[in-house]
Design a protein around this motif. Sequence first.
Motif, PDB file in Angstrom:
ATOM      1  N   GLY A   1       0.818  -1.209   0.000  1.00  0.00           N
ATOM      2  CA  GLY A   1       0.000   0.000   0.000  1.00  0.00           C
ATOM      3  C   GLY A   1       0.848   1.253   0.000  1.00  0.00           C
ATOM      4  O   GLY A   1       2.072   1.203   0.090  1.00  0.00           O
ATOM      5  N   PRO A   2       0.201   2.414  -0.083  1.00  0.00           N
ATOM      6  CA  PRO A   2       0.943   3.667  -0.246  1.00  0.00           C
ATOM      7  C   PRO A   2       1.746   4.091   0.987  1.00  0.00           C
ATOM      8  O   PRO A   2       2.792   4.713   0.849  1.00  0.00           O
ATOM      9  CB  PRO A   2      -0.147   4.693  -0.562  1.00  0.00           C
ATOM     10  N   VAL A   3       1.300   3.741   2.188  1.00  0.00           N
ATOM     11  CA  VAL A   3       2.001   4.179   3.401  1.00  0.00           C
ATOM     12  C   VAL A   3       3.146   3.232   3.744  1.00  0.00           C
ATOM     13  O   VAL A   3       4.309   3.642   3.835  1.00  0.00           O
ATOM     14  CB  VAL A   3       1.021   4.324   4.591  1.00  0.00           C
ATOM     15  N   ILE A   4       2.841   1.963   3.932  1.00  0.00           N
ATOM     16  CA  ILE A   4       3.885   0.993   4.278  1.00  0.00           C
ATOM     17  C   ILE A   4       4.864   0.849   3.111  1.00  0.00           C
ATOM     18  O   ILE A   4       6.080   0.732   3.305  1.00  0.00           O
ATOM     19  CB  ILE A   4       3.276  -0.380   4.649  1.00  0.00           C
ATOM     20  N   GLY A   5       4.351   0.890   1.888  1.00  0.00           N
ATOM     21  CA  GLY A   5       5.225   0.827   0.715  1.00  0.00           C
ATOM     22  C   GLY A   5       6.215   1.976   0.686  1.00  0.00           C
ATOM     23  O   GLY A   5       7.403   1.792   0.407  1.00  0.00           O
ATOM     24  N   ALA A   6       5.742   3.191   0.990  1.00  0.00           N
ATOM     25  CA  ALA A   6       6.640   4.352   1.028  1.00  0.00           C
ATOM     26  C   ALA A   6       7.657   4.213   2.154  1.00  0.00           C
ATOM     27  O   ALA A   6       8.840   4.547   1.979  1.00  0.00           O
ATOM     28  CB  ALA A   6       5.821   5.633   1.203  1.00  0.00           C
ATOM     29  N   PHE A   7       7.223   3.693   3.308  1.00  0.00           N
ATOM     30  CA  PHE A   7       8.136   3.478   4.436  1.00  0.00           C
ATOM     31  C   PHE A   7       9.242   2.504   4.043  1.00  0.00           C
ATOM     32  O   PHE A   7      10.436   2.774   4.248  1.00  0.00           O
ATOM     33  CB  PHE A   7       7.349   2.953   5.643  1.00  0.00           C
ATOM     34  N   MET A   8       8.863   1.383   3.423  1.00  0.00           N
ATOM     35  CA  MET A   8       9.846   0.371   3.018  1.00  0.00           C
ATOM     36  C   MET A   8      10.765   0.890   1.908  1.00  0.00           C
ATOM     37  O   MET A   8      11.971   0.642   1.927  1.00  0.00           O
ATOM     38  CB  MET A   8       9.145  -0.914   2.568  1.00  0.00           C
ATOM     39  N   THR A   9      10.214   1.608   0.960  1.00  0.00           N
ATOM     40  CA  THR A   9      11.038   2.192  -0.107  1.00  0.00           C
ATOM     41  C   THR A   9      12.019   3.193   0.491  1.00  0.00           C
ATOM     42  O   THR A   9      13.188   3.244   0.105  1.00  0.00           O
ATOM     43  CB  THR A   9      10.155   2.873  -1.169  1.00  0.00           C
ATOM     44  N   GLY A  10      11.563   3.978   1.442  1.00  0.00           N
ATOM     45  CA  GLY A  10      12.447   4.917   2.126  1.00  0.00           C
ATOM     46  C   GLY A  10      13.609   4.207   2.795  1.00  0.00           C
ATOM     47  O   GLY A  10      14.763   4.639   2.679  1.00  0.00           O
ATOM     48  N   LEU A  11      13.328   3.104   3.479  1.00  0.00           N
ATOM     49  CA  LEU A  11      14.396   2.352   4.133  1.00  0.00           C
ATOM     50  C   LEU A  11      15.427   1.880   3.116  1.00  0.00           C
ATOM     51  O   LEU A  11      16.633   1.945   3.363  1.00  0.00           O
ATOM     52  CB  LEU A  11      13.823   1.163   4.913  1.00  0.00           C
ATOM     53  N   ARG A  12      14.956   1.420   1.963  1.00  0.00           N
ATOM     54  CA  ARG A  12      15.879   0.976   0.908  1.00  0.00           C
ATOM     55  C   ARG A  12      16.794   2.119   0.472  1.00  0.00           C
ATOM     56  O   ARG A  12      17.943   1.909   0.117  1.00  0.00           O
ATOM     57  CB  ARG A  12      15.088   0.435  -0.285  1.00  0.00           C
ATOM     58  N   GLU A  13      16.288   3.351   0.549  1.00  0.00           N
ATOM     59  CA  GLU A  13      17.054   4.535   0.144  1.00  0.00           C
ATOM     60  C   GLU A  13      17.741   5.223   1.331  1.00  0.00           C
ATOM     61  O   GLU A  13      18.179   6.362   1.217  1.00  0.00           O
ATOM     62  CB  GLU A  13      16.121   5.520  -0.572  1.00  0.00           C
ATOM     63  N   SER A  14      17.803   4.562   2.480  1.00  0.00           N
ATOM     64  CA  SER A  14      18.422   5.097   3.710  1.00  0.00           C
ATOM     65  C   SER A  14      17.693   6.326   4.252  1.00  0.00           C
ATOM     66  O   SER A  14      18.307   7.270   4.750  1.00  0.00           O
ATOM     67  CB  SER A  14      19.900   5.435   3.492  1.00  0.00           C
ATOM     68  N   VAL A  15      16.366   6.309   4.152  1.00  0.00           N
ATOM     69  CA  VAL A  15      15.528   7.387   4.668  1.00  0.00           C
ATOM     70  C   VAL A  15      14.435   6.754   5.526  1.00  0.00           C
ATOM     71  O   VAL A  15      13.807   5.781   5.112  1.00  0.00           O
ATOM     72  CB  VAL A  15      14.873   8.179   3.512  1.00  0.00           C
ATOM     73  N   VAL A  16      14.207   7.322   6.721  1.00  0.00           N
ATOM     74  CA  VAL A  16      13.122   6.837   7.577  1.00  0.00           C
ATOM     75  C   VAL A  16      11.967   7.826   7.483  1.00  0.00           C
ATOM     76  O   VAL A  16      12.159   9.034   7.641  1.00  0.00           O
ATOM     77  CB  VAL A  16      13.569   6.687   9.041  1.00  0.00           C
ATOM     78  N   LEU A  17      10.775   7.301   7.224  1.00  0.00           N
ATOM     79  CA  LEU A  17       9.581   8.130   7.111  1.00  0.00           C
ATOM     80  C   LEU A  17       8.629   7.873   8.269  1.00  0.00           C
ATOM     81  O   LEU A  17       8.494   6.739   8.733  1.00  0.00           O
ATOM     82  CB  LEU A  17       8.843   7.832   5.801  1.00  0.00           C
ATOM     83  N   GLY A  18       7.969   8.923   8.697  1.00  0.00           N
ATOM     84  CA  GLY A  18       6.877   8.836   9.635  1.00  0.00           C
ATOM     85  C   GLY A  18       5.639   9.369   8.938  1.00  0.00           C
ATOM     86  O   GLY A  18       5.671   9.686   7.742  1.00  0.00           O
ATOM     87  N   ILE A  19       4.541   9.496   9.682  1.00  0.00           N
ATOM     88  CA  ILE A  19       3.318  10.026   9.095  1.00  0.00           C
ATOM     89  C   ILE A  19       2.623  10.916  10.114  1.00  0.00           C
ATOM     90  O   ILE A  19       2.664  10.648  11.320  1.00  0.00           O
ATOM     91  CB  ILE A  19       2.392   8.890   8.601  1.00  0.00           C
TER      92      ILE A  19
END
Length: 153
Positions: free
Chosen positions: A25-43
């Motif tokens: 989904g758009p939230v967890i997917g963005a979180f996981m993609t961020g981790l792959r790019e060395s970025v941590v996302l919150g909401i």
Amino acid sequence: MSPTPEGEVLSAPNIIEYPFSRTTGPVIGAFMTGLRESVVLGIKASDGRVLCPPPEFDADTAEPLTELVELGDEGEVLTWAWMREPLADQPLDRPFAWALVRLDGADTGLLHAVDAGSPDAMSTGMRVKVRWRAEREGSITDIECFEPLGSGS
């Protein structure tokens, strides 16, 4: 119908299938993609707090959450417990701490390992930094662990 001979085993194929898949989904997917790019996302929640890891829905209002926020890769240990003898498949193969880490920019804690070396090196309120895995794939394990920041950091 004729009876089966004694000792004969009757069998039939039995295939169980689950012909669907779940996307992140758009939230967890963005979180996981961020981790792959060395970025941590919150909401951002409806009350303005920033939650990490980011849930898809607000716990207070049940409304979908959509405003992602980039967080720092450093944070504060909120609470912790020492793991003297790590189990198989845990983040580290040596003693470490499980800790709730509130990353800079977040209002909630993320549970992960801290590679502190000994329980004497751990304390509530200490500052830690993400140690990224060399090869990342879009998983929480892309954060290898957190490590303590020195007093000069």
